[in-house]
Design a protein around this motif. Structure first.
Motif, mmCIF file in Angstrom:
data_model
loop_
_atom_site.group_PDB
_atom_site.id
_atom_site.type_symbol
_atom_site.label_atom_id
_atom_site.label_comp_id
_atom_site.label_asym_id
_atom_site.label_seq_id
_atom_site.Cartn_x
_atom_site.Cartn_y
_atom_site.Cartn_z
ATOM 1 N N ARG A 125 5.556 8.291 16.301
ATOM 2 C CA ARG A 125 5.620 8.881 14.967
ATOM 3 C C ARG A 125 4.904 8.000 13.942
ATOM 4 N NH1 ARG A 125 9.076 12.983 13.527
ATOM 5 N NH2 ARG A 125 10.201 13.967 15.238
ATOM 6 N N ARG A 129 1.952 9.231 11.575
ATOM 7 C CA ARG A 129 1.963 8.985 10.134
ATOM 8 C C ARG A 129 0.652 8.364 9.689
ATOM 9 N NH1 ARG A 129 3.397 4.351 7.257
ATOM 10 N NH2 ARG A 129 4.464 3.413 9.026
ATOM 11 N N GLN A 167 16.715 8.966 -0.102
ATOM 12 C CA GLN A 167 15.506 9.420 0.575
ATOM 13 C C GLN A 167 14.577 10.122 -0.409
ATOM 14 O OE1 GLN A 167 15.191 12.935 3.399
ATOM 15 N NE2 GLN A 167 15.075 11.276 4.899
ATOM 16 N N VAL A 169 10.797 12.465 -0.211
ATOM 17 C CA VAL A 169 9.819 13.109 0.659
ATOM 18 C C VAL A 169 8.475 13.115 -0.060
ATOM 19 C CG1 VAL A 169 9.194 15.203 1.919
ATOM 20 C CG2 VAL A 169 11.604 14.524 1.731
ATOM 21 N N ASP A 185 9.129 8.359 8.180
ATOM 22 C CA ASP A 185 9.132 9.269 9.310
ATOM 23 C C ASP A 185 8.402 10.559 8.941
ATOM 24 O OD1 ASP A 185 9.635 10.156 11.840
ATOM 25 O OD2 ASP A 185 11.819 10.019 11.698
ATOM 26 N N SER A 187 8.213 14.493 8.532
ATOM 27 C CA SER A 187 9.069 15.644 8.278
ATOM 28 C C SER A 187 8.200 16.891 8.326
ATOM 29 C CB SER A 187 9.745 15.521 6.908
ATOM 30 O OG SER A 187 10.479 16.690 6.591
ATOM 31 N N THR A 188 8.548 17.818 9.190
ATOM 32 C CA THR A 188 7.741 19.036 9.325
ATOM 33 C C THR A 188 8.538 20.259 8.891
ATOM 34 O OG1 THR A 188 8.428 19.323 11.635
ATOM 35 C CG2 THR A 188 6.394 18.100 11.235
ATOM 36 N N ASN A 189 7.830 21.187 8.303
ATOM 37 C CA ASN A 189 8.429 22.448 7.885
ATOM 38 C C ASN A 189 7.391 23.543 8.146
ATOM 39 O OD1 ASN A 189 10.015 24.450 6.781
ATOM 40 N ND2 ASN A 189 9.489 23.930 4.661
ATOM 41 N N GLN A 205 5.138 16.334 5.935
ATOM 42 C CA GLN A 205 5.471 15.433 4.840
ATOM 43 C C GLN A 205 6.020 14.137 5.400
ATOM 44 O OE1 GLN A 205 8.342 18.013 3.078
ATOM 45 N NE2 GLN A 205 6.845 19.255 1.976
ATOM 46 N N ALA A 207 9.101 11.523 5.186
ATOM 47 C CA ALA A 207 10.477 11.302 4.728
ATOM 48 C C ALA A 207 10.724 9.796 4.715
ATOM 49 C CB ALA A 207 11.460 12.001 5.651
#
Length: 223
Positions: A125, A129, A167, A169, A185, A187-189, A205, A207
């Motif tokens: 990861r 990144r 946190q 984002v 880390d 972050s996927t959406n 994104q 996080a």
């Protein structure tokens, strides 16, 4: 000592025994008895340290390499690069600043720099990144007590992460650097709209959590 003259120029006060390191070609003008000498990345106080050769090789292989110069003597030097905005970050010796080499404009000669594989900062990861932010497979860490001048598109926003904001984002292209005990880390959406090219453009994104500070630029333009 580094001091902002305006949003795109920083002034360094150079004294005997207190050089300033800066990316080669970024000097705008200087006054006093100042001389410029090439600098080997990976050292502190203008002197290379153990592992500098390996660090240089890692930078060149990953693109994490910017030629540096040391300003020595007595006087003042003004720096800038490509009309980009400059932010000055103070380091008190208690934490590391993680930043990609292309964003480094100048820093105090007493600070040390090293190259760290992003796989050490989150395994696979971490590497993902690096690809998203444009850092590649390595990042630069700056340690010690002094000041660092970093470059950005449009200036930076300083975000504190901690008990009251556990946190944040961040868009990968807006990320500049971070300091402290932070975890970064992916972050996927991703939905069907992203799959067919009709999404918001914010599917992936960063996080960032823990305790520390994150700097975000006012643009999504990569270096």
């Amino acid at each position: 000592m580094l001091e902002l003259v305006n949003s795109k120029v920083v002034k360094s006060t150079v004294a005997p025994g207190s050089p300033t390191l800066a990316r080669r070609g970024s000097m705008l003008f200087h006054q006093g008895d100042v001389r410029f000498v090439p600098h080997t990345i990976g050292g502190a106080g203008g002197m290379p340290r153990m592992g500098a050769v390996a660090g240089m090789a890692g930078r060149m292989m990953s693109g994490e390499h910017v030629a540096m110069m040391a300003a020595e003597g007595s006087g003042t030097v003004h720096y800038g690069h490509a009309g980009l905005h400059v932010s000055v970050i103070d380091l008190d010796g208690t934490g590391l600043l993680s930043v990609e080499a292309s964003r480094l404009l100048a820093h105090s000669g007493a600070l040390s720099t090293s190259v760290v594989p992003l796989t050490q900062q989150g395994g696979v990861r971490g590497a993902v990144r690096g690809a998203m932010t444009g850092q590649g497979m390595f990042t630069t860490q700056v340690a010690g007590r002094g000041q660092v001048a970093v470059l950005s598109h449009g200036g930076t926003v300083e975000i504190e992460v901690g008990p009251h904001r556990p946190q944040v984002v961040v868009d990968p292209q807006a990320y500049v650097c971070h300091r402290g005990t932070l975890t970064v880390d992916i972050s996927t959406n991703v939905g069907w709209r992203d799959a067919v090219g009709r999404g918001s453009g914010e599917a992936v994104q960063l996080a960032i959590g823990g305790a520390g500070t994150v700097w975000v630029q006012a643009s999504e333009q990569k270096f």
